[in-house]
Design a protein around this motif. Structure first.
Motif, PDB file in Angstrom:
ATOM      1  N   GLU A 146       0.835  -1.212   0.000  1.00 29.95           N
ATOM      2  CA  GLU A 146       0.000   0.000   0.000  1.00 29.95           C
ATOM      3  C   GLU A 146       0.864   1.254   0.000  1.00 29.95           C
ATOM      4  N   LYS A 147       1.956   1.213   0.740  1.00 27.35           N
ATOM      5  CA  LYS A 147       2.855   2.374   0.766  1.00 27.35           C
ATOM      6  C   LYS A 147       3.449   2.611  -0.621  1.00 27.35           C
ATOM      7  N   ALA A 148       3.847   1.522  -1.299  1.00 22.47           N
ATOM      8  CA  ALA A 148       4.419   1.651  -2.643  1.00 22.47           C
ATOM      9  C   ALA A 148       3.405   2.264  -3.606  1.00 22.47           C
ATOM     10  N   GLN A 149       2.123   1.888  -3.447  1.00 27.54           N
ATOM     11  CA  GLN A 149       1.085   2.442  -4.328  1.00 27.54           C
ATOM     12  C   GLN A 149       0.863   3.924  -4.047  1.00 27.54           C
ATOM     13  N   LEU A 150       0.895   4.306  -2.779  1.00 28.08           N
ATOM     14  CA  LEU A 150       0.731   5.722  -2.418  1.00 28.08           C
ATOM     15  C   LEU A 150       1.876   6.562  -2.972  1.00 28.08           C
ATOM     16  N   ILE A 151       3.085   5.992  -2.970  1.00 28.98           N
ATOM     17  CA  ILE A 151       4.243   6.703  -3.541  1.00 28.98           C
ATOM     18  C   ILE A 151       4.064   6.831  -5.055  1.00 28.98           C
ATOM     19  N   LYS A 152       3.606   5.729  -5.688  1.00 34.33           N
ATOM     20  CA  LYS A 152       3.396   5.735  -7.133  1.00 34.33           C
ATOM     21  C   LYS A 152       2.339   6.766  -7.525  1.00 34.33           C
ATOM     22  N   ASP A 153       1.302   6.880  -6.701  1.00 33.44           N
ATOM     23  CA  ASP A 153       0.224   7.842  -6.975  1.00 33.44           C
ATOM     24  C   ASP A 153       0.587   9.254  -6.514  1.00 33.44           C
ATOM     25  N   LYS A 154       1.821   9.411  -5.994  1.00 29.94           N
ATOM     26  CA  LYS A 154       2.337  10.713  -5.535  1.00 29.94           C
ATOM     27  C   LYS A 154       1.492  11.315  -4.406  1.00 29.94           C
ATOM     28  N   LYS A 155       0.922  10.425  -3.592  1.00 33.51           N
ATOM     29  CA  LYS A 155       0.173  10.897  -2.428  1.00 33.51           C
ATOM     30  C   LYS A 155       1.076  11.055  -1.208  1.00 33.51           C
ATOM     31  N   ILE A 156       2.173  10.306  -1.180  1.00 32.56           N
ATOM     32  CA  ILE A 156       3.191  10.495  -0.154  1.00 32.56           C
ATOM     33  C   ILE A 156       4.548  10.462  -0.827  1.00 32.56           C
ATOM     34  N   LYS A 157       5.552  11.023  -0.153  1.00 23.71           N
ATOM     35  CA  LYS A 157       6.902  11.031  -0.704  1.00 23.71           C
ATOM     36  C   LYS A 157       7.612   9.716  -0.423  1.00 23.71           C
ATOM     37  N   LYS A 158       8.506   9.352  -1.334  1.00 23.46           N
ATOM     38  CA  LYS A 158       9.300   8.150  -1.129  1.00 23.46           C
ATOM     39  C   LYS A 158      10.269   8.385   0.026  1.00 23.46           C
ATOM     40  N   GLN A 159      10.322   7.420   0.939  1.00 20.19           N
ATOM     41  CA  GLN A 159      11.169   7.556   2.121  1.00 20.19           C
ATOM     42  C   GLN A 159      12.463   6.773   1.941  1.00 20.19           C
ATOM     43  N   LYS A 160      13.484   7.226   2.630  1.00 20.58           N
ATOM     44  CA  LYS A 160      14.763   6.508   2.617  1.00 20.58           C
ATOM     45  C   LYS A 160      14.562   5.137   3.266  1.00 20.58           C
ATOM     46  N   PRO A 161      15.019   4.051   2.592  1.00 20.78           N
ATOM     47  CA  PRO A 161      14.815   2.710   3.164  1.00 20.78           C
ATOM     48  C   PRO A 161      15.446   2.600   4.556  1.00 20.78           C
ATOM     49  N   LEU A 162      14.735   1.943   5.433  1.00 18.57           N
ATOM     50  CA  LEU A 162      15.247   1.738   6.793  1.00 18.57           C
ATOM     51  C   LEU A 162      16.116   0.483   6.833  1.00 18.57           C
ATOM     52  N   PRO A 163      17.146   0.457   7.674  1.00 15.69           N
ATOM     53  CA  PRO A 163      18.051  -0.706   7.717  1.00 15.69           C
ATOM     54  C   PRO A 163      17.342  -1.959   8.213  1.00 15.69           C
ATOM     55  N   GLU A 164      17.821  -3.085   7.750  1.00 17.07           N
ATOM     56  CA  GLU A 164      17.289  -4.366   8.199  1.00 17.07           C
ATOM     57  C   GLU A 164      17.536  -4.535   9.697  1.00 17.07           C
ATOM     58  N   ILE A 165      16.617  -5.193  10.366  1.00 14.26           N
ATOM     59  CA  ILE A 165      16.744  -5.404  11.816  1.00 14.26           C
ATOM     60  C   ILE A 165      17.698  -6.566  12.068  1.00 14.26           C
ATOM     61  N   LEU A 166      18.764  -6.290  12.803  1.00 12.34           N
ATOM     62  CA  LEU A 166      19.759  -7.310  13.108  1.00 12.34           C
ATOM     63  C   LEU A 166      19.335  -8.115  14.336  1.00 12.34           C
ATOM     64  N   ASP A 167      19.833  -9.334  14.447  1.00 15.27           N
ATOM     65  CA  ASP A 167      19.473 -10.202  15.577  1.00 15.27           C
ATOM     66  C   ASP A 167      19.841  -9.566  16.912  1.00 15.27           C
ATOM     67  N   GLU A 168      21.005  -8.863  16.951  1.00 18.19           N
ATOM     68  CA  GLU A 168      21.435  -8.272  18.231  1.00 18.19           C
ATOM     69  C   GLU A 168      20.548  -7.096  18.667  1.00 18.19           C
ATOM     70  N   GLU A 169      19.736  -6.578  17.757  1.00 18.66           N
ATOM     71  CA  GLU A 169      18.825  -5.485  18.115  1.00 18.66           C
ATOM     72  C   GLU A 169      17.554  -6.011  18.780  1.00 18.66           C
ATOM     73  N   LYS A 170      17.216  -7.256  18.511  1.00 17.52           N
ATOM     74  CA  LYS A 170      15.958  -7.808  19.011  1.00 17.52           C
ATOM     75  C   LYS A 170      16.045  -8.021  20.523  1.00 17.52           C
ATOM     76  N   LEU A 171      15.080  -7.465  21.215  1.00 21.91           N
ATOM     77  CA  LEU A 171      15.136  -7.421  22.681  1.00 21.91           C
ATOM     78  C   LEU A 171      14.792  -8.754  23.332  1.00 21.91           C
ATOM     79  N   TYR A 172      13.978  -9.557  22.670  1.00 24.57           N
ATOM     80  CA  TYR A 172      13.565 -10.842  23.224  1.00 24.57           C
ATOM     81  C   TYR A 172      12.930 -11.662  22.100  1.00 24.57           C
TER      82      TYR A 172
END
Length: 600
Positions: free
Chosen positions: A372-398
């Motif tokens: 849905e976000k990709a479609q909103l960007i395609k329809d120019k309803k929202i701006k394309k955002q900088k991709p967020l980094p992948e979540i690493l195992d050491e970041e996961k709290l539990y």
């Protein structure tokens, strides 16, 4: 030997008979904003200290001895002494004060006591501009709890501030006439080298012969004199009294020997109050530690290699141990607040409501949101955002339950944007409600004190808030920055100011309430504390930092079940806290009534 007259009731009896009240009458402080780390005030012990001082200066704390020289004789002698000092030009002749009228006397004195004006029991020691090294005593030098000068500064004459003028010496009593409610009062208890000079912020009493400095000090802290000061002081934000008002005050004078007995007894009872205070604070701290240990056990990860069934049994055992002592554990505001925080944490760990294997997994939810976000960007309803980094195992709290997934906060929202900048001069009685950081309270929007601003149509279109938007405080103190609230339905337009940011969630696939309650957890607060930047007492966060937070995401239906359960449990906690508050209010009133009754 002649019989002595005993006070109406032994002070120790008053303390022991009402010990439970003195130690359990506790007043909670506001938990919002910055300030002391203590969230409570020991009201009962504070009132006990006031009672001891008031009984002392009314002649009800120690016995009178008819063999003591009456205070009237003492006052005659010191009047002669003062007249001689004036004659010898050692002090200036004070302006004559009117006789003390009956209306001025706040209570009846014991036999052998007498009333006097403060001006008549001592004198000042003059003033000078320091021309060499001196000991400077200002308000900051005072240990007001113990009544002595603890941290004076040694200054050179040329560095003397303009207020460094009043001469003092051993046994001088000094009283700060600026913000007198702070009780910056002390006795100069020793000879200072180099010469001590006090600030002009102090009224000075150097007692005449037969008058005890420590007795005078205790009277100046007693409720009777505090009441007099409050009746004559001027100013609201910065109250003060002048020297004339101070020295016109009256003081009950006991015989010299009784003054010493009073000081000794007050010191003895204040030591007892110190012990009660320490014992009460230690008990409160121990109770809170016990609560935290038991609640932390609920949050602990299961033992390594434990099956889900074993983990469930371990959790249930810990919960059973807690629930057996529920009534004795959650008896303070702090313990209930800790319980609330634990409930939130259990919720986002998947331990508050059962999982349902037929629920659509959260991973599917994320796929639909991304599409849905990709479609909103395609329809120019929202701006394309900088991709967020992948979540690493050491970041996961539990480890998450089955069907849950870790997600970056930014992947769950259509957009983030900072608020409208409108200086306070734009506030009007008309216009639209403009939400500030003060309107975010405990996860909700509090409209109390909300301001209104006039906005242009383009500003309204850009900054208008919609129901289920998440409002995030982005500039505040370190403890408060990052606080969030859900925008409720409103019959009129709402906009938001630049100290806040707005986040628009995909509410078709997410519970905005779940996102909000996650932001209230300790885990989210730790994320924010780790990246909040501080400058001049303010901390700030930005959109990129908030987007990077990782959140445990349950299936959509489980999000809804969690929110329903949280509402139910928080209501119970609030009811528990309300009963506790009512009980504490009753104890505060009872404490005040005991004090009033004991005096009168």
């Amino acid at each position: 030997m002649a019989e002595t007259k005993a006070p109406n009731k032994n002070a120790e009896q008053l303390i022991t008979e009402h010990l439970d009240i003195w130690t359990t009458a506790i007043e909670q402080k506001s938990s919002s904003g910055r300030g002391s780390s203590k969230k409570f005030s020991l009201h009962g012990i504070k009132k006990l200290r006031e009672l001891i001082l008031e009984l002392a200066v009314r002649g009800k704390l120690v016995s009178q001895d008819p063999n003591d020289e009456p205070a009237s004789v003492l006052l005659e002698r010191i009047a002669d002494e003062k007249a001689q000092l004036v004659k010898d030009k050692k002090i200036k002749k004070p302006k004559a004060q009117p006789a003390i009228s009956e209306d001025e006397k706040p209570f009846e004195l014991p036999k052998g006591w007498a009333w006097s004006r403060l001006q008549d029991i001592g004198h000042d020691l003059g003033q000078k501009a320091p021309d060499s090294e001196f000991t400077y005593i200002d308000v900051g030098s005072i240990n007001k709890e113990l009544g002595f000068v603890s941290e004076p500064n040694i200054l050179k004459g040329e560095d003397a501030p303009s207020r460094a003028r009043k001469i003092v010496k051993e046994n001088t009593v000094i009283y700060s006439t600026i913000r007198p409610y702070l009780l910056n009062i002390a006795v100069i208890d020793k000879e200072f080298q180099p010469e001590p000079i006090a600030s002009t912020a102090f009224a000075i009493i150097h007692p005449l012969s037969g008058l005890n400095s420590s007795y005078i000090y205790r009277y100046l802290r007693a409720p009777t004199f505090i009441g007099y000061v409050e009746s004559v002081q001027t100013g609201v934000a910065y109250p003060a009294i002048n020297d004339k008002q101070f020295f016109a005050g009256i003081i009950p004078i006991p015989p010299t020997k009784e003054q010493k007995r009073i000081v000794t007894k007050v010191d003895e009872l204040m030591d007892l109050c110190d012990a009660l205070e320490a014992q009460t604070e230690n008990s409160i701290a121990a109770h809170q530690t016990l609560v935290e240990v038991l609640l932390d056990a609920l949050l602990q990860a299961p033992e390594q290699n434990a099956t889900s069934e074993q983990a469930t049994v371990q959790f249930q055992q810990n919960w059973q141990r807690l629930s057996e002592h529920f009534d004795t554990l959650f008896t303070t505001t702090a313990s209930i607040d800790t319980l609330k925080q634990t409930i939130l944490q259990l919720a986002v760990m998947g331990k508050l409501v059962p999982q349902n294997p037929v629920d659509e997994p959260a991973g599917k939810l994320l796929e639909r949101i991304a599409a849905e976000k990709a479609q909103l960007i395609k329809d120019k309803k929202i701006k394309k955002q900088k991709p967020l980094p992948e979540i690493l195992d050491e970041e996961k709290l539990y480890e998450l339950p089955s069907g849950w997934v870790w997600s970056r906060f930014g992947d769950l929202f259509k957009s983030f944007s900072n608020g409208l900048y409108k200086p306070s001069k734009f506030y009007t009685d008309e216009g639209v409600i403009s939400l500030r950081m003060y309107n975010i309270q405990n996860g909700y929007i509090d409209f109390a004190g909300a301001k209104r601003v006039e906005v242009e149509s383009n500003e309204l279109a850009q900054f208008i808030l919609e129901p289920n938007d998440l409002l995030i405080n982005r500039v505040n103190s370190k403890e408060l920055v990052g606080k969030t609230a859900i925008i409720p339905k409103s019959e009129e337009p709402l906009v938001y100011e630049s100290m806040n940011m707005r986040a628009k969630p995909f509410i078709e696939h997410l519970s905005a309430q779940y996102l909000n309650l996650f932001m209230m957890t300790k885990a989210a607060q730790n994320f924010i504390s780790s990246f909040a930047k501080e400058a001049v007492g303010q901390a700030s966060i930005n959109q990129g930092q908030v987007s990077s937070i990782i959140i445990p995401l349950p299936p959509f239906k489980e999000q809804q079940r969690i929110v329903t359960k949280i509402d139910e449990l928080m209501t119970l906690c609030d009811q528990l806290k309300a009963r506790l508050t009512n009980a504490q209010t009753t104890k505060l009133y009872l404490t005040d009534a005991i004090v009033e009754n004991s005096i009168n």
